[in-house]
Design a protein around this motif. Structure first.
Motif, PDB file in Angstrom:
ATOM      1  N   ILE A   1       0.858  -1.182   0.000  1.00 44.82           N
ATOM      2  CA  ILE A   1       0.000   0.000   0.000  1.00 44.82           C
ATOM      3  C   ILE A   1       0.897   1.236   0.000  1.00 44.82           C
ATOM      4  N   ALA A   2       0.317   2.378  -0.359  1.00 43.86           N
ATOM      5  CA  ALA A   2       1.043   3.645  -0.318  1.00 43.86           C
ATOM      6  C   ALA A   2       0.272   4.633   0.552  1.00 43.86           C
ATOM      7  N   ILE A   3       1.001   5.485   1.254  1.00 48.40           N
ATOM      8  CA  ILE A   3       0.414   6.527   2.106  1.00 48.40           C
ATOM      9  C   ILE A   3       0.967   7.854   1.624  1.00 48.40           C
ATOM     10  N   CYS A   4       0.090   8.736   1.219  1.00 46.20           N
ATOM     11  CA  CYS A   4       0.515  10.035   0.699  1.00 46.20           C
ATOM     12  C   CYS A   4      -0.391  11.113   1.279  1.00 46.20           C
ATOM     13  N   MET A   5       0.035  11.679   2.394  1.00 42.85           N
ATOM     14  CA  MET A   5      -0.731  12.761   3.001  1.00 42.85           C
ATOM     15  C   MET A   5       0.164  13.573   3.920  1.00 42.85           C
ATOM     16  N   GLU A   6      -0.367  14.694   4.345  1.00 47.04           N
ATOM     17  CA  GLU A   6       0.367  15.569   5.249  1.00 47.04           C
ATOM     18  C   GLU A   6       0.556  14.882   6.600  1.00 47.04           C
ATOM     19  N   ASN A   7       1.279  15.530   7.533  1.00 49.94           N
ATOM     20  CA  ASN A   7       1.417  14.993   8.884  1.00 49.94           C
ATOM     21  C   ASN A   7       0.039  14.999   9.541  1.00 49.94           C
TER      22      ASN A   7
ATOM     23  N   LEU B   1       2.030  -6.139   5.613  1.00 50.92           N
ATOM     24  CA  LEU B   1       2.068  -5.413   4.346  1.00 50.92           C
ATOM     25  C   LEU B   1       3.369  -4.637   4.196  1.00 50.92           C
ATOM     26  N   VAL B   2       3.671  -4.282   2.967  1.00 51.21           N
ATOM     27  CA  VAL B   2       4.742  -3.338   2.652  1.00 51.21           C
ATOM     28  C   VAL B   2       4.070  -1.977   2.494  1.00 51.21           C
ATOM     29  N   TYR B   3       4.496  -1.001   3.287  1.00 50.24           N
ATOM     30  CA  TYR B   3       3.866   0.320   3.234  1.00 50.24           C
ATOM     31  C   TYR B   3       4.866   1.348   2.712  1.00 50.24           C
ATOM     32  N   VAL B   4       4.436   2.052   1.678  1.00 49.77           N
ATOM     33  CA  VAL B   4       5.278   3.023   0.980  1.00 49.77           C
ATOM     34  C   VAL B   4       4.836   4.429   1.387  1.00 49.77           C
ATOM     35  N   ALA B   5       5.733   5.173   2.005  1.00 49.01           N
ATOM     36  CA  ALA B   5       5.434   6.551   2.390  1.00 49.01           C
ATOM     37  C   ALA B   5       5.839   7.473   1.242  1.00 49.01           C
ATOM     38  N   VAL B   6       4.884   8.252   0.726  1.00 51.67           N
ATOM     39  CA  VAL B   6       5.094   9.081  -0.458  1.00 51.67           C
ATOM     40  C   VAL B   6       4.937  10.552  -0.074  1.00 51.67           C
ATOM     41  N   SER B   7       5.809  11.388  -0.594  1.00 49.74           N
ATOM     42  CA  SER B   7       5.735  12.823  -0.310  1.00 49.74           C
ATOM     43  C   SER B   7       4.439  13.419  -0.836  1.00 49.74           C
ATOM     44  N   ASN B   8       3.722  14.149   0.016  1.00 49.10           N
ATOM     45  CA  ASN B   8       2.489  14.805  -0.413  1.00 49.10           C
ATOM     46  C   ASN B   8       2.769  16.073  -1.211  1.00 49.10           C
ATOM     47  N   ARG B   9       4.038  16.408  -1.389  1.00 49.50           N
ATOM     48  CA  ARG B   9       4.405  17.580  -2.173  1.00 49.50           C
ATOM     49  C   ARG B   9       4.590  17.254  -3.654  1.00 49.50           C
TER      50      ARG B   9
END
Length: 511
Positions: free
Chosen positions: A52-58, A74-82
């Motif tokens: 899964i991917a997570i793309c949001m502000e703090n 799961l494998v979790y991918v942290a994506v820049s919200n910028r």
């Protein structure tokens, strides 16, 4: 340890405090919310090893998702919200993410993603949508899933030197979600994190260090205070208000705090700090000296990367004896090598490699993975440096940033570290630009503290300031001014964007 353990033992204790509105999220709440996330992942068919991917502000629900993924295997991918929608789409496709978790703040990017990445489901916090994350997850059971198994993160490089690449680690062999790991041992044994830690995180959670250190604090039962964005005075206010005793920074945070007026800096009590951890880039010597004078010998510096192939550490007392060093290796053995991959003697500059550290791969990029290792199998993050006789490492710069001017190798970091100490400079970048005679010329791009000072007088002042310290070959042949430099929210400079601009390249996107 694991947040679920602390939820059972001290459920009312704050696991997360959102600094923007003082929202407290207890360990019991975090446990229930992460269980609901895990239940949701199973309900839509996500199983062990899926992404899964997570793309949001703090966001207040950020940790619900990462801990839900962690306890679901799961494998979790942290994506820049910028990032723009096409940039996000590239990471989603490259990582193989099947679900994107985001927030209504990103409505415009999400709408475009529905068009350009239609096969990826979205779960969105906020807004009036009855199918939003709050409503969907509230309907899930708040007990653990039947097949809990430890997952892991997959984090992408910040793209400062090219297209970002994911570092995909295997799932932990021990599937126990509460199992310890090297990071927890470092947090406890080196930085002094424990159940009494009150940890201030001023950086975006999508970056490796903030996310991983926050989760380490949760595993140990401490409290994490999340800033929505960094502001130098606000950070000092939070240290005093919450009696913060642990924290994580980058050098640009220090520079901005030191640029505050003296009367602003001294009015806040920061004596509660016991460890101020910093990394991401070597800290200029005068900046670190000033921070130790101000906060005391609590600064703790490390050098590592998302790749996890090695780790160095230096305390304030050791740094005062070895100024400019990023420490000695605690994970792996440092090897300084020449262009042939052979080790060089102490105090000789070369490429920095780690021997014996964990192996890693760049996802979908075997060529880059192969280039990260030399003939001995030692791996590098692409930095240049040297070691002294006591095995303390000193970083010179990234090899890709080196300027070759008239046949002389010049590393911008030295010049940048000097420029940011000038009282009229808020930020500085030094790059190589094309030159008909020299091949490349040194160019300094300055963000002034006060835009009203921009002009020839300031250029002359900065030139004179640099001449006191630098040899003539290192002096910038050109000084330009910008309202703001393209710096990543984690403190890293997108120097490639500046280089591309000066070299006339058309494509200067982050990815």
């Amino acid at each position: 340890m694991h947040p679920k353990v602390h939820a059972e033992a001290q459920g009312d204790k704050p696991a997360v405090i959102m600094a923007a509105n003082d929202e407290h999220i207890s360990y019991a709440q975090l446990d229930r919310r992460s269980n609901r996330a895990a239940q949701y992942f199973r309900s839509i068919g996500l199983n062990t090893g899926d992404t899964i991917a997570i793309c949001m502000e703090n966001h207040a629900h950020y940790f619900d998702i990462v801990w839900g993924a962690q306890r679901s295997g799961l494998v979790y991918v942290a994506v820049s919200n910028r990032l723009t929608a096409p940039e996000i789409a590239y990471i989603l496709k490259d990582s193989g993410a099947q679900l994107l978790v985001s927030s209504a703040v990103m409505a415009s990017q999400l709408a475009e993603l529905e068009r350009i990445a239609p096969g990826i489901s979205q779960l969105v916090y906020g807004g009036e949508n009855p199918g939003g994350a709050e409503q969907v997850l509230a309907a899930m059971p708040d007990g653990p899933i039947a097949d809990e198994r430890a997952g892991t993160d997959m984090l992408y490089s910040s793209g400062t030197t090219g297209r970002p690449k994911g570092v995909r680690l295997p799932l932990p062999e021990n599937g126990d979600i509460a199992a310890t790991n090297a990071l927890i041992m470092l947090a406890q044994g080196v930085f002094g994190f424990n159940a009494d830690s009150i940890y201030l995180s001023p950086a975006p959670l999508y970056h490796a260090a903030p996310l991983r250190w926050c989760m380490a604090v949760h595993k140990l039962g401490g409290t994490v205070i999340i800033m929505d964005k960094f502001d130098p005075e606000r950070a000092l206010q939070l240290i005093e208000k919450y009696q913060v005793n642990t924290s994580q920074w980058v050098p640009t945070h220090f520079v901005r705090m030191l640029k505050l007026p003296e009367e602003t800096r001294v009015k806040y009590d920061v004596s509660s700090l016991k460890s101020a951890v910093h990394a991401a880039a070597p800290c200029p010597v005068p900046v670190k000296e000033a921070m130790i004078d101000w906060w005391g010998p609590v600064l703790m510096e490390y050098y590592a990367g998302t790749e996890g192939n090695g780790f160095t550490f230096i305390s304030s007392p050791d740094w005062l004896e070895h100024k400019g060093s990023v420490g000695r290796a605690l994970l792996g053995t440092i090897r300084i090598c020449d262009d042939n991959g052979d080790e060089v003697p102490p105090r000789t500059e070369g490429a920095v490699y780690f021997e014996g550290g964990p192996q890693f791969t760049y996802h979908n990029d075997p060529e880059k993975t192969a280039k990260a290792a030399n003939k001995h199998g030692w791996t590098s993050l692409g930095d240049v440096g040297w070691q002294d006789a006591e095995a303390f490492l000193y970083l010179t710069d990234r090899k890709s940033f080196m300027i070759i001017s008239g046949g002389v190798n010049i590393y911008p970091q030295e010049i940048e570290n000097l420029l940011v100490t000038h009282p009229k400079v808020a930020d500085a970048a030094v790059i190589g630009a094309p030159d008909a005679d020299l091949g490349e010329k040194v160019v300094a791009v300055i963000q002034p503290l006060d835009p009203e000072t921009v002009g020839e007088e300031l250029r002359g002042e900065l030139d004179a300031f640099m001449r006191e310290t630098l040899s003539g070959v290192k002096l910038p042949k050109q000084i330009d001014f910008r309202d703001e430099l393209p710096r990543h929210a984690t403190g890293k400079l997108y120097k490639r964007l500046l280089r591309d601009e000066y070299w006339g390249k058309a494509d200067s996107s982050i990815v």
